[in-house]
Design an enzyme around this catalytic site. Structure first.
Site, PDB file in Angstrom:
ATOM      1  N   LYS A  61     -11.364 -18.950  23.933  1.00 46.84           N
ATOM      2  CA  LYS A  61     -10.360 -18.062  24.533  1.00 46.84           C
ATOM      3  C   LYS A  61     -10.583 -16.587  24.206  1.00 46.84           C
ATOM      4  O   LYS A  61     -10.290 -15.714  25.021  1.00 46.84           O
ATOM      5  CB  LYS A  61      -8.954 -18.495  24.099  1.00 46.84           C
ATOM      6  CG  LYS A  61      -8.525 -19.789  24.770  1.00 46.84           C
ATOM      7  CD  LYS A  61      -7.146 -20.238  24.338  1.00 46.84           C
ATOM      8  CE  LYS A  61      -6.772 -21.511  25.084  1.00 46.84           C
ATOM      9  NZ  LYS A  61      -5.487 -22.058  24.666  1.00 46.84           N
ATOM     10  N   ASP A  97      -0.336 -19.480  28.007  1.00 44.21           N
ATOM     11  CA  ASP A  97       0.086 -20.379  26.915  1.00 44.21           C
ATOM     12  C   ASP A  97       1.474 -20.034  26.392  1.00 44.21           C
ATOM     13  O   ASP A  97       2.303 -20.922  26.147  1.00 44.21           O
ATOM     14  CB  ASP A  97      -0.909 -20.321  25.746  1.00 44.21           C
ATOM     15  CG  ASP A  97      -2.146 -21.168  25.988  1.00 44.21           C
ATOM     16  OD1 ASP A  97      -2.107 -22.072  26.840  1.00 44.21           O
ATOM     17  OD2 ASP A  97      -3.164 -20.913  25.310  1.00 44.21           O
TER      18      ASP A  97
HETATM   19  P1  NDP Z   1      -8.848 -22.529  17.726  1.00 42.02           P
HETATM   20  O1  NDP Z   1     -10.124 -23.234  17.459  1.00 42.02           O
HETATM   21  O2  NDP Z   1      -8.870 -21.218  18.413  1.00 42.02           O
HETATM   22  O3  NDP Z   1      -8.045 -22.306  16.337  1.00 42.02           O
HETATM   23  C1  NDP Z   1      -7.907 -23.368  15.446  1.00 42.02           C
HETATM   24  C2  NDP Z   1      -6.850 -23.020  14.405  1.00 42.02           C
HETATM   25  O4  NDP Z   1      -6.660 -24.155  13.543  1.00 42.02           O
HETATM   26  C3  NDP Z   1      -7.261 -21.865  13.501  1.00 42.02           C
HETATM   27  O5  NDP Z   1      -6.109 -21.159  13.107  1.00 42.02           O
HETATM   28  C4  NDP Z   1      -7.893 -22.599  12.315  1.00 42.02           C
HETATM   29  O6  NDP Z   1      -7.888 -21.855  11.127  1.00 42.02           O
HETATM   30  C5  NDP Z   1      -6.942 -23.766  12.190  1.00 42.02           C
HETATM   31  N1  NDP Z   1      -7.523 -24.921  11.480  1.00 42.02           N
HETATM   32  C6  NDP Z   1      -8.541 -25.719  11.889  1.00 42.02           C
HETATM   33  N2  NDP Z   1      -8.786 -26.686  10.981  1.00 42.02           N
HETATM   34  C7  NDP Z   1      -7.907 -26.479   9.963  1.00 42.02           C
HETATM   35  C8  NDP Z   1      -7.656 -27.145   8.728  1.00 42.02           C
HETATM   36  N3  NDP Z   1      -8.368 -28.217   8.351  1.00 42.02           N
HETATM   37  N4  NDP Z   1      -6.647 -26.673   7.932  1.00 42.02           N
HETATM   38  C9  NDP Z   1      -5.917 -25.594   8.311  1.00 42.02           C
HETATM   39  N5  NDP Z   1      -6.130 -24.917   9.457  1.00 42.02           N
HETATM   40  C10 NDP Z   1      -7.102 -25.357  10.282  1.00 42.02           C
HETATM   41  O7  NDP Z   1      -7.941 -23.584  18.528  1.00 42.02           O
HETATM   42  P2  NDP Z   1      -6.666 -23.281  19.424  1.00 42.02           P
HETATM   43  O8  NDP Z   1      -5.826 -22.280  18.716  1.00 42.02           O
HETATM   44  O9  NDP Z   1      -7.068 -23.006  20.811  1.00 42.02           O
HETATM   45  O10 NDP Z   1      -5.944 -24.707  19.423  1.00 42.02           O
HETATM   46  C11 NDP Z   1      -5.212 -25.158  18.284  1.00 42.02           C
HETATM   47  C12 NDP Z   1      -4.483 -26.464  18.654  1.00 42.02           C
HETATM   48  O11 NDP Z   1      -3.480 -26.174  19.622  1.00 42.02           O
HETATM   49  C13 NDP Z   1      -5.418 -27.510  19.293  1.00 42.02           C
HETATM   50  O12 NDP Z   1      -5.076 -28.782  18.803  1.00 42.02           O
HETATM   51  C14 NDP Z   1      -5.118 -27.421  20.780  1.00 42.02           C
HETATM   52  O13 NDP Z   1      -5.271 -28.639  21.443  1.00 42.02           O
HETATM   53  C15 NDP Z   1      -3.640 -27.012  20.763  1.00 42.02           C
HETATM   54  N6  NDP Z   1      -3.272 -26.252  21.959  1.00 42.02           N
HETATM   55  C16 NDP Z   1      -2.412 -26.841  22.856  1.00 42.02           C
HETATM   56  C17 NDP Z   1      -2.023 -26.164  23.982  1.00 42.02           C
HETATM   57  C18 NDP Z   1      -1.055 -26.820  24.909  1.00 42.02           C
HETATM   58  O14 NDP Z   1      -0.920 -26.358  26.050  1.00 42.02           O
HETATM   59  N7  NDP Z   1      -0.339 -27.832  24.483  1.00 42.02           N
HETATM   60  C19 NDP Z   1      -2.521 -24.815  24.305  1.00 42.02           C
HETATM   61  C20 NDP Z   1      -3.372 -24.254  23.265  1.00 42.02           C
HETATM   62  C21 NDP Z   1      -3.748 -24.977  22.158  1.00 42.02           C
HETATM   63  P3  NDP Z   1      -9.139 -20.872  10.764  1.00 42.02           P
HETATM   64  O15 NDP Z   1      -8.842 -19.576  11.474  1.00 42.02           O
HETATM   65  O16 NDP Z   1      -9.068 -20.772   9.293  1.00 42.02           O
HETATM   66  O17 NDP Z   1     -10.398 -21.558  11.270  1.00 42.02           O
END
Ligand code: NDP
Length: 275
Positions: A61, A97
């Site tokens: 994104k 979103d």
């Molecule tokens: P990104 O890959 O952009 O971001 C992932 C986020 O999760 C970051 O903040 C990351 O932290 C954190 N993270 C990942 N693994 C861990 C862990 N083990 N412990 C703590 N934090 C962790 O993904 P998105 O933001 O796009 O998506 C996040 C979730 O939201 C997904 O499951 C996605 O499916 C869902 N989503 C749903 C939508 C809907 O319409 N329902 C729309 C958008 C997203 P760090 O920065 O430290 O890596």
């Protein structure tokens, strides 16, 4: 042949978006083709795509915003894009979103977000998309906690309301008290992990929301119930609402989301969170 749309992300094999957009197209009488394209190289995949519009999902994104010739005001504000519209000079980027989440919570779940002390877990593409919309919906303070602190600091800076938006560390959570709204926007549970969350964060007036849905939402929703949260809501409704907003940007028609949501919810647990 009808107009062509695609979802770009990695992974996207289990995405519900093609199903959702096919249902919207049928309802609206629009002739369109919508496919999921799994790619780790968004630049190359978009360059090879001659369709009319696209959705972008994780992890692309932020990169998508950089590839756009123009951005909507809300996409500029959060710096991430989930919807592309083909325009004369290149891609126009937007982000649906935030509106999708707020519509799900306020229209479907009849929640009043105003004045809610809010905790946002995560600072990735999803979190950045929803944070401005939550502020606009009238929440009180917004605390942002992310595994990588630089990203929660950067999100707080972009939001630019230091009196209202507070980046914090996971280690601070036990001291933050109870929230009215806790939003999990991490992808941690996709890998079977849930960050350690004290139950003191939630109580009888708390609404807990996971952006994930299906199996990926189970650990956070179970935590919310164990913490006696008032409601525990997954991201399926948001998914349908953000898709409806994208559809409206492409076709000028906002579909009725109720029937599509009900159909997906009927087998929600078997769904794999993939958007
Ligand atoms: P990104 O890959 O952009 O971001 C992932 C986020 O999760 C970051 O903040 C990351 O932290 C954190 N993270 C990942 N693994 C861990 C862990 N083990 N412990 C703590 N934090 C962790 O993904 P998105 O933001 O796009 O998506 C996040 C979730 O939201 C997904 O499951 C996605 O499916 C869902 N989503 C749903 C939508 C809907 O319409 N329902 C729309 C958008 C997203 P760090 O920065 O430290 O890596």
């Amino acid at each position: 042949m009808g107009r062509r749309y695609a979802l770009f992300g990695h992974p996207v094999a289990h995405s519900l978006s093609p199903r959702i957009h096919a249902a919207f197209a049928e309802q609206a009488g629009v002739d369109m083709d919508y496919t999921a394209i799994d790619t780790e190289d968004l630049d190359a995949a978009l360059a090879a795509f001659d369709g009319d519009g696209a959705n972008i999902t994780l992890p692309h994104k932020e990169r998508a915003a950089a590839l756009c010739a123009s951005l909507s005001a809300r996409a500029r504000r959060c710096g991430v894009v989930n919807t592309l519209v083909r325009a004369d000079g290149g891609w126009h980027g937007d982000n649906t979103d935030g509106l999708g989440l707020v519509r799900d919570l306020t229209d479907r779940h009849r929640l009043d977000l105003r004045g809610r002390r809010t905790l946002l877990l995560g600072a990735g593409g999803g979190a950045r998309g929803v944070a401005p919309a939550l502020l606009d919906a009238g929440i009180a303070e917004l605390f942002i906690v992310n595994r990588t602190a630089a990203r929660s600091d950067a999100l707080a800076d972009v939001l630019g309301e230091p009196g209202r938006v507070h980046p914090r560390y996971f280690d601070d959570l036990p001291a933050l008290g109870e929230f009215d709204l806790v939003v999990n926007a991490t992808s941690a549970t996709r890998h079977g992990e849930l960050p350690k969350l004290p139950i003191s964060l939630a109580g009888r007036r708390t609404t807990a929301v996971d952006l994930s849905y299906g199996e990926a939402a189970i650990p956070f929703l179970a935590w919310a119930r164990a913490a006696n949260a008032r409601e525990a809501i997954d991201g399926l409704g948001m998914l349908v609402e953000q898709a409806a907003e994208s559809f409206a940007l492409w076709h000028g028609i906002r579909p009725d989301t109720g029937a599509v949501f009900a159909q997906l919810q009927a087998h929600a647990i078997s769904l794999v969170s993939a958007d």
